[in-house]
Scaffold this active site. Structure first.
Site, PDB file in Angstrom:
ATOM      1  N   ARG A 173     -25.500   6.150  43.974  1.00 45.61           N
ATOM      2  CA  ARG A 173     -26.233   7.337  43.608  1.00 45.61           C
ATOM      3  C   ARG A 173     -26.314   7.975  44.768  1.00 45.61           C
ATOM      4  O   ARG A 173     -26.927   7.707  45.779  1.00 45.61           O
ATOM      5  CB  ARG A 173     -27.690   6.758  43.206  1.00 45.61           C
ATOM      6  CG  ARG A 173     -28.374   8.057  43.023  1.00 45.61           C
ATOM      7  CD  ARG A 173     -29.670   7.990  42.073  1.00 45.61           C
ATOM      8  NE  ARG A 173     -30.780   7.077  42.624  1.00 45.61           N
ATOM      9  CZ  ARG A 173     -31.864   7.021  42.316  1.00 45.61           C
ATOM     10  NH1 ARG A 173     -32.398   7.649  41.097  1.00 45.61           N
ATOM     11  NH2 ARG A 173     -32.757   5.961  42.751  1.00 45.61           N
ATOM     12  N   ASP A 457     -40.587   3.856  45.513  1.00 45.00           N
ATOM     13  CA  ASP A 457     -39.551   4.716  45.880  1.00 45.00           C
ATOM     14  C   ASP A 457     -39.678   5.936  46.252  1.00 45.00           C
ATOM     15  O   ASP A 457     -41.154   6.249  45.833  1.00 45.00           O
ATOM     16  CB  ASP A 457     -38.106   4.597  45.309  1.00 45.00           C
ATOM     17  CG  ASP A 457     -37.946   5.187  43.868  1.00 45.00           C
ATOM     18  OD1 ASP A 457     -39.058   5.784  43.701  1.00 45.00           O
ATOM     19  OD2 ASP A 457     -36.953   4.782  43.267  1.00 45.00           O
TER      20      ASP A 457
END
Length: 546
Positions: A173, A457
């Site tokens: 990612r 996150d």
């Protein structure tokens, strides 16, 4: 395995590095790789800039109208039953459990060994983009493919890779389109972080992966429109041609984690159809996107405490069921969201709660038609796998379930008023607690952080600060110690000051001084209380990142 260094076109000056040398960085930042990045930048950065401007214009339109709809100009794509995405490569046929995490050396070994079918190797929300994390994360992936990676923890326990056939398939990612990489410039301009992460990984590993029977696979974050997906598709086409890689080798899964992308799922798959492998339901960024886009609408779009917005809320059900329906109609995988609960090997009660919540979440996804889902910890892999095994059996997926019973209207995707819950003072305090703790860790270079037994996150930090902003600007009222209080900037500052003091008492003055707690406190209040609402907290945070 020895892989010849790829060659890249070098029509003009390569990207310039603005950083002190790192160990073995020449293996990642070779002249040819920097030339490849420069070519990506010159070809695609101008379009990226135009699309970022388009985001701002669309946000202004949402502020004016207070609504969203499916695009009339692309109705023909949605109506055409004849197109499908390319068949999944063998390595991405079975994705029933995917583990996520940053690309540090320990995580690289543990994720590959986890038993999950896929590892989302994350340069985005689970990584604080220090120069070391950006470059050495790429080096760790190269070392993994060359089987020269291992790890020894502080207790002396060693970790090494299992046999190749037991390792997870890597899906990288890259950073979102909005972030720059200040340590690399082309013609005096910073290179978009997305092109850095994609370009370095593709340049060094595309052929390695083909030799391993796999390919360069990607998750695409923060996508807001099919035009952004079209840009990625053009990047893929150019990169494959430039390095002599067969077209269609790249595969991409798009995170549907913005409210605007939810109205363009079919168009996004269509733009990437030769390279698409699926869509993913990204819960926290999705909620953050709703707040960001409808922040001018006052109480109409106020969300309750983040943990009260479950995936069974009607507007979240509409979003996830539409995603499954769209993916299966077009032959793509539908991947479920993150199980953020973190088990404890020391606390049996924490373990029990984590396992129960993850099992309920994954059971729901499997029965709704998802083909796989995410977990954040290796101990959760067998829990999630059992849920999908019970539904899939020996089949690699359930794309045959077309979910033709699903009919989602434009209004249902933003029916926030269908929620029964309301914001609470405890929710405000939790948002402050998570925000300060996460930002402090991020400023020290850690992008994935366990806080209160949840893996946090950047996405969860965004929803935390956005909820503070929304509640203050909407004048939400809470019950606090038997009294009604209004969410105000002063109340947020009071809660933040108390939390900062509590942290100092808890960890001690020496540890507090060694951390970046005051900066984290100040930054949280800036991005949570600034009337102009910063688009991403990582933009001002990046200026403070060491």
């Amino acid at each position: 395995m020895s892989v010849p260094a790829p060659s890249a076109p070098t029509p003009s000056a390569p990207a310039v590095v603005h950083a002190e040398p790192l160990p073995r960085q020449e293996e990642v930042l070779s002249d040819a790789a920097l030339a490849f990045l420069a070519e990506l930048h010159r070809r695609f950065a101008p379009r990226r800039a135009e699309l970022l401007e388009r985001r701002a214009a669309r946000r202004a339109e949402i502020a004016r109208t207070g609504t969203l709809d499916f695009l009339p100009e692309t109705a023909h794509i949605r109506a055409d039953d004849g197109w499908r995405v390319a068949p999944a490569p063998a390595a991405l046929e079975d994705r029933r459990v995917e583990i996520t995490g940053p690309t540090d050396r320990k995580m690289t070994v543990n994720a590959l060994n986890s038993g999950a079918r896929v590892w989302l190797a994350d340069f985005e929300d689970a990584t604080a983009p220090t120069w070391e994390n950006v470059v050495l994360g790429q080096l760790n992936l190269i070392d993994a493919y060359e089987r020269r990676i291992d790890f020894t923890d502080p207790r002396g326990k060693s970790y090494a890779l299992r046999p190749a056939e037991e390792l997870a398939t890597v899906v990288v990612r890259p950073r979102g389109w909005h972030l720059n990489e200040r340590h690399l410039t082309v013609d005096g301009e910073p290179v978009p972080g997305a092109l850095v992460d994609f370009g370095l990984y593709f340049f060094h590993n595309a052929r390695r992966l083909i030799d391993l029977g796999k390919g360069p696979y990607f998750y695409l974050p923060k996508t807001e429109s099919h035009l952004e997906a079209r840009l990625w598709n053009d990047v893929f086409v150019f990169a494959q041609d430039a390095l002599g890689i067969p077209q269609g080798t790249v595969r991409a899964t798009v995170l549907i984690e913005t409210i605007t992308a939810a109205y363009e799922m079919e168009e996004i798959l269509y733009e990437l159809r030769d390279h698409a492998s699926g869509l993913n339901a990204g819960r926290w960024d999705y909620l953050f996107s709703i707040i960001k886009n409808f922040r001018d609408r006052g109480a109409e779009f106020v969300l309750p405490d983040r943990n009260a917005v479950t995936m069974t809320a009607p507007f979240m059900r509409a979003y996830t069921e539409l995603l499954v329906r769209t993916c299966h109609r077009r032959g793509a995988h539908a991947i479920g969201g993150m199980a953020a609960f973190i088990p404890s090997r020391r606390d049996g009660e924490v373990n029990k709660v984590a396992f129960e919540k993850v099992r309920a979440d994954k059971d729901r996804e499997a029965h709704d038609g998802f083909d796989g889902s995410w977990v954040a910890h290796p101990d959760l892999v067998p829990i999630a796998q059992a849920c999908f095994d019970a539904v899939l059996g020996d089949a690699p997926h359930q794309k045959h379930r077309l979910r033709e019973d699903v009919h989602v209207t434009a209004a249902e995707l933003i029916a926030i008023d269908s929620l029964d819950a309301a914001p609470t003072f405890d929710g405000l305090r939790n948002a402050v607690q998570v925000g300060i703790r996460y930002i402090e860790a991020w400023l020290r270079g850690h992008g994935a952080v366990t806080i209160f037994n949840l893996m946090e996150d950047a996405a969860t930090a965004e929803i935390s600060r956005s909820q503070i902003w929304q509640w203050v600007n909407a004048g939400v009222e809470f019950e606090r110690d038997g009294h009604t209080v209004r969410a105000t900037p002063d109340l947020a500052r009071e809660v933040a000051a108390a939390e900062l003091a509590a942290i100092r008492t808890d960890i001690g003055p020496e540890a507090f001084a060694e951390g970046r707690w005051q900066q984290a406190h100040d930054l949280l209040l800036t991005v949570a209380l600034d009337p102009a609402y910063p688009e991403f907290l990582t933009l001002p945070a990046y200026e403070l990142l060491t």
